[in-house]
Design a protein around this motif. Sequence first.
Motif, short mmCIF file in Angstrom:
data_model
loop_
_atom_site.label_atom_id
_atom_site.label_comp_id
_atom_site.label_asym_id
_atom_site.label_seq_id
_atom_site.Cartn_x
_atom_site.Cartn_y
_atom_site.Cartn_z
N LEU A 29 0.83 -1.20 0.00
CA LEU A 29 0.00 0.00 0.00
C LEU A 29 0.87 1.26 0.00
CD1 LEU A 29 -3.05 0.70 0.16
CD2 LEU A 29 -2.74 0.93 2.63
N SER A 30 0.48 2.22 -0.83
CA SER A 30 1.25 3.45 -0.94
C SER A 30 0.32 4.66 -0.86
CB SER A 30 2.02 3.50 -2.26
OG SER A 30 1.12 3.67 -3.36
N GLY A 31 0.93 5.82 -0.71
CA GLY A 31 0.16 7.05 -0.69
C GLY A 31 -0.59 7.27 -1.99
N ALA A 32 0.00 6.83 -3.10
CA ALA A 32 -0.65 6.99 -4.40
C ALA A 32 -1.95 6.19 -4.46
CB ALA A 32 0.29 6.54 -5.52
N HIS A 33 -1.96 5.01 -3.85
CA HIS A 33 -3.19 4.21 -3.82
C HIS A 33 -4.28 4.93 -3.02
CE1 HIS A 33 -0.20 0.72 -4.29
NE2 HIS A 33 -0.78 0.91 -5.46
N LEU A 34 -3.89 5.52 -1.90
CA LEU A 34 -4.87 6.20 -1.07
C LEU A 34 -5.40 7.47 -1.76
CD1 LEU A 34 -3.15 5.88 2.43
CD2 LEU A 34 -4.92 4.42 1.44
N MET A 35 -4.52 8.19 -2.40
CA MET A 35 -4.93 9.43 -3.08
C MET A 35 -5.85 9.14 -4.25
SD MET A 35 -1.31 11.52 -3.02
CE MET A 35 -1.98 12.85 -4.03
N ALA A 36 -5.69 7.97 -4.88
CA ALA A 36 -6.52 7.62 -6.04
C ALA A 36 -7.99 7.50 -5.67
CB ALA A 36 -6.02 6.32 -6.66
N ALA A 37 -8.27 7.20 -4.42
CA ALA A 37 -9.66 7.03 -3.99
C ALA A 37 -10.47 8.31 -4.16
CB ALA A 37 -9.70 6.57 -2.53
N ASN A 38 -9.81 9.46 -4.07
CA ASN A 38 -10.51 10.74 -4.16
C ASN A 38 -10.14 11.54 -5.40
OD1 ASN A 38 -11.81 10.45 -1.57
ND2 ASN A 38 -9.82 10.89 -0.62
N ALA A 39 -9.48 10.87 -6.34
CA ALA A 39 -9.06 11.56 -7.57
C ALA A 39 -10.00 11.24 -8.72
CB ALA A 39 -7.63 11.14 -7.93
N LYS A 40 -9.99 12.09 -9.72
CA LYS A 40 -10.75 11.84 -10.94
C LYS A 40 -10.02 10.77 -11.76
CE LYS A 40 -12.45 16.61 -11.15
NZ LYS A 40 -12.45 17.87 -11.92
N PRO A 41 -10.76 9.94 -12.51
CA PRO A 41 -10.11 8.86 -13.28
C PRO A 41 -8.97 9.35 -14.17
CG PRO A 41 -12.49 8.59 -13.29
CD PRO A 41 -12.22 9.91 -12.63
N GLU A 42 -9.16 10.51 -14.80
CA GLU A 42 -8.12 11.00 -15.71
C GLU A 42 -6.87 11.49 -14.97
OE1 GLU A 42 -11.17 14.35 -15.12
OE2 GLU A 42 -11.16 12.17 -15.39
N GLU A 43 -6.99 11.64 -13.65
CA GLU A 43 -5.85 12.10 -12.87
C GLU A 43 -5.01 10.95 -12.31
OE1 GLU A 43 -7.98 16.19 -11.13
OE2 GLU A 43 -7.87 14.37 -9.88
N ILE A 44 -5.46 9.72 -12.53
CA ILE A 44 -4.79 8.56 -11.94
C ILE A 44 -3.89 7.89 -12.96
CG2 ILE A 44 -5.13 6.38 -10.72
CD1 ILE A 44 -7.94 7.33 -10.00
N ASP A 45 -2.65 7.65 -12.58
CA ASP A 45 -1.71 6.92 -13.41
C ASP A 45 -2.28 5.54 -13.74
OD1 ASP A 45 1.29 6.49 -14.31
OD2 ASP A 45 0.74 4.75 -13.09
N ALA A 46 -2.05 5.06 -14.95
CA ALA A 46 -2.62 3.78 -15.39
C ALA A 46 -2.18 2.63 -14.49
CB ALA A 46 -2.24 3.51 -16.84
N ARG A 47 -0.92 2.63 -14.09
CA ARG A 47 -0.43 1.54 -13.23
C ARG A 47 -1.12 1.58 -11.87
NH1 ARG A 47 3.17 1.37 -9.20
NH2 ARG A 47 3.89 3.49 -9.62
N ILE A 48 -1.26 2.76 -11.31
CA ILE A 48 -1.93 2.89 -10.02
C ILE A 48 -3.40 2.50 -10.14
CG2 ILE A 48 -2.65 4.51 -8.22
CD1 ILE A 48 0.31 3.77 -8.12
N ALA A 49 -4.03 2.90 -11.24
CA ALA A 49 -5.44 2.54 -11.44
C ALA A 49 -5.62 1.03 -11.48
CB ALA A 49 -5.95 3.17 -12.74
#
Length: 207
Positions: A50-70
């Motif tokens: 688990l990383s900060g990027a995973h947690l931040m993705a929960a509240n981000a717009k789909p286009e703002e999320i890196d494909a790997r993280i998504a």
Amino acid sequence: MNVLHIDSGILGDHSVSRRLTAAVVAQIKAEQPGATVTYRDLVASPLPHLSGAHLMAANAKPEEIDARIAAEVAEGQAVLEEFLAADTVILGAPMYNFSLPSQLKAWIDRVAVAGKTFRYTAEGPEGLAKGKKVIIVSTRGGHYSSGPAAAMEHQESYLKVVLGFFGITDVEVVRAEGLNLSPDSKIEAISEAERAISGRANLRLVG
């Protein structure tokens, strides 16, 4: 009945925990042929930690999320859904350095989700995964269930705390310890665990 079978032992065919989880599943299937078993090998297909990027993705717009993280977030969601759908969970949990394999900890971090498996209330935390049965298959090189080494045991105790936090109180342990003390000790520990499984004394199921 939906069964979730989790393996986290890193020794492949030499893993005692894998041998014993397979025996538990075989016993369940023999008694309940209609049971559906979902298998997840956390070593063959490890979850990223688990990383900060995973947690931040929960509240981000789909286009703002890196494909790997998504993709990793989607895999984490699939892991959570597997757990929520299970009536009975078999957890293969060998002890490594007094605790869990890091692969199993990464899985726990994916199922410990606020609003899904627990929530915080004015009266304190409440588990939301009540009614499940968990069978912990615990393997250890030494003896940690009693004596001076018991203070170094952060494997079964940790799992019981986490599962209790999720609201799961029906937890059974199939244990093989002393595996590395001698060849005879290993044979006896495995035989004792297999007798416990075949005897079904502690493996009451739900579902």
